[in-house]
Write an enzyme that holds these catalytic residues in place. Structure first.
Site, short mmCIF file in Angstrom:
data_model
loop_
_atom_site.label_atom_id
_atom_site.label_comp_id
_atom_site.label_asym_id
_atom_site.label_seq_id
_atom_site.Cartn_x
_atom_site.Cartn_y
_atom_site.Cartn_z
N CYS A 2 7.34 -4.66 -2.11
CA CYS A 2 6.62 -5.92 -2.24
C CYS A 2 6.05 -6.00 -3.64
CB CYS A 2 5.46 -6.00 -1.24
SG CYS A 2 5.99 -5.91 0.49
N GLY A 29 10.24 -9.15 -3.69
CA GLY A 29 10.17 -9.61 -2.31
C GLY A 29 10.42 -11.10 -2.22
N ASN A 104 1.48 -3.15 -1.43
CA ASN A 104 2.84 -2.70 -1.70
C ASN A 104 2.92 -1.23 -1.32
OD1 ASN A 104 4.77 -2.00 -4.70
ND2 ASN A 104 5.48 -2.30 -2.63
N GLY A 105 3.86 -0.88 -0.44
CA GLY A 105 4.01 0.51 0.00
C GLY A 105 4.08 0.58 1.51
N TYR A 245 16.39 0.79 -9.98
CA TYR A 245 16.78 -0.50 -9.43
C TYR A 245 15.66 -1.52 -9.28
CZ TYR A 245 18.20 -3.78 -5.72
OH TYR A 245 18.44 -4.91 -4.98
#
Ligand code: SF4
Length: 477
Positions: A2, A29, A104-105, A245
């Site tokens: 995210c 996201g 995020n995570g 990436y």
């Protein structure tokens, strides 16, 4: 994966800047987006919706929102389904005031925490692991929000890079292992926090520093106040896949340019004759040109071309108006998405030999479809080169890599993968070369999806006996 963004100002309205910051983090996201702020009545307000930032949120509403601090989120679900009630920021007006959290995570002890909290009377409104932080705060009704938040963060395990809005100010926090990036920026007296520094460029914000692993930074009218979260681990676990990436190439993470890291991965790939190769690979293939799978393979392909002296051709064209295939939630959409999104140029491939560079092979779906489309162009040979090691293990720290059963390299020899995707040869970058290209100390990076070395051995969650992550045990142990 995210993206989170936060902005604090003593006097300017900042909700529209959060909207713009989120649009620069859209690659992290695409399922939902949201912005939250605290109004003059000390109530938390939020706008959330499904889809891309411009679909989910009204810029005109946000440009008029009377918010001198605000946070936002773009979501790709890794815990909890893709549905509106899991859209973030997660907000509440509880006993101690308003709170909004964007995360995020992945919290690896979420299931255990949820069970404990429900036994104490908590009613969860979503299936998102982030809600556990909110519930942990609410179960400390006599503590001020900042103290309750710090105590809640001491309870959770796994990966979190957070922006949190409470009446005491904007808080940016990062787990003690530092899995996901989180950057601090400044423009004049305004402060900004973003998953990646690329979001600052759009707003003329200067990068100040990374939020440190294990740091909670309070930003308010008194300036910046840094707190340490308990439990300093022996080493850091910054996700190496961010460099391979996820992150945008114009981001700087922990002082390392994502572009330079990716370029170096391509250079090393051209030089390497690694063990991670399928027969009949025996060194650099004799080809007419190097082409990337755009956009994620582009920077590495440039490095490959410059190192090898083989000309670079943008021979696979990407439709920019459809999302990343890896980010699409179902296999059917993923497969359709590749054909919609990528188109090889017959003029360049016909009767010629090419090296095709991509950043990674996860399921093998994209690589197989693209190679088959290139074969339809009557290419003489297609050699696939991957600028990271084989992905053999799932991720439990915020990336939706599939279970072992769906990972191409977890179950097949490289020769089988090369055959399955239809490539004349297949070669990967070694783990050592990838880490070297990133340029950070090897013991500061997570490489678990490549080598299976999770936080504390192979249980994946760092809690030793794997008390919460049933799925981890089933998949790995
Ligand atoms: S397991 Fe892989 S994707 Fe997950 S945090 Fe570690 S390096 Fe990143």
């Amino acid at each position: 994966m995210c993206g989170v963004f936060g902005a604090y100002s003593a006097r300017d309205f900042v909700a529209e800047e959060v909207y713009l910051g989120l649009s620069a983090l859209q690659h992290r996201g695409q399922e939902s987006a949201g912005v939250a702020w605290i109004d003059e009545n000390s109530r938390v307000n939020a706008i959330k919706g499904m889809g891309l930032v411009h679909e989910a949120l009204s810029q005109s509403v946000l440009s008029n929102a009377p918010a001198t601090s605000a946070i936002g989120h773009v979501r790709y679900s890794t815990s909890g389904g893709s549905m509106m009630q899991n859209a973030q920021p997660i907000c509440a007006n509880y006993a101690q005031g308003p709170v909004a959290i964007a995360h995020n995570g992945n919290l690896t002890n979420f299931l255990r925490l949820r069970e404990e909290l429900e036994n104490r009377g908590a009613i969860f409104q979503s299936t998102s692991d982030t809600e556990a932080i909110l519930q942990l705060m609410a179960h400390q009704p006599r503590r001020r929000p900042l103290e309750a938040l710090l105590r809640a963060l001491a309870e959770v395990r796994g990966a979190f890079s957070l922006v949190v809005l409470i009446e005491e100010g904007l808080v940016a926090a990062r787990d003690p292992w530092g899995f996901r990036p989180l950057a601090l920026g400044r423009r004049g007296g305004n402060y900004y926090v973003a998953s990646e520094s690329c979001a600052f460029n759009l707003l003329g914000v200067s990068f100040v520093r990374d939020i440190e692993a294990g740091e909670a930074l309070l930003i308010n009218e008194s300036g910046l106040t840094s707190y340490r979260l308990p439990g300093g681990p022996k080493r850091r676990w910054l996700c190496s896949f961010e460099y391979v990436y996820f992150a945008r190439p114009d981001s700087i993470i922990e002082g390392r340019s994502v572009y330079r890291a990716r370029h170096e991965m391509g250079r090393k790939l051209a030089r390497s004759v690694s063990d991670e190769s399928s027969p009949p690979y025996a060194g650099p293939p004799d080809v007419d040109f190097v082409a990337p799978l755009p956009d994620s393979g582009t920077t590495a392909a440039l490095g490959y071309s410059q190192e090898s002296g083989v000309p670079f051709e943008a021979a696979v064209v990407r439709n920019r108006y459809v999302g990343r295939t890896f980010i699409q939630p179902t296999q059917k959409v993923r497969e359709l998405g590749v054909r919609i999104k990528l188109s090889p140029s017959q003029d360049l491939f016909e009767g010629r030999k090419a090296v095709l560079v991509d950043d990674s092979i996860v399921r093998g779906t994209t690589a197989g479809l693209v190679v088959s489309m290139i074969r339809e162009c009557r290419a003489e040979a297609v050699h696939l080169r991957i600028s990271s090691p084989p992905v053999r293990y799932p991720c439990f720290y915020g990336i939706d890599t599939p279970s072992n059963g769906d990972l191409a390299a977890a179950n097949n020899s490289l020769e089988d993968i090369a055959r399955a995707v239809g490539a004349d040869s297949l070669s990967y970058l070694s783990r050592e070369d990838m880490v070297d290209a990133i340029g950070l100390p090897p013991d500061s990076l997570c490489t678990a999806c490549f080598d299976g070395k999770y936080l504390d051995g192979r249980d994946g969650c760092g809690d030793g006996a794997c008390p919460s992550c049933e799925r981890v045990c089933k998949k790995i142990c």
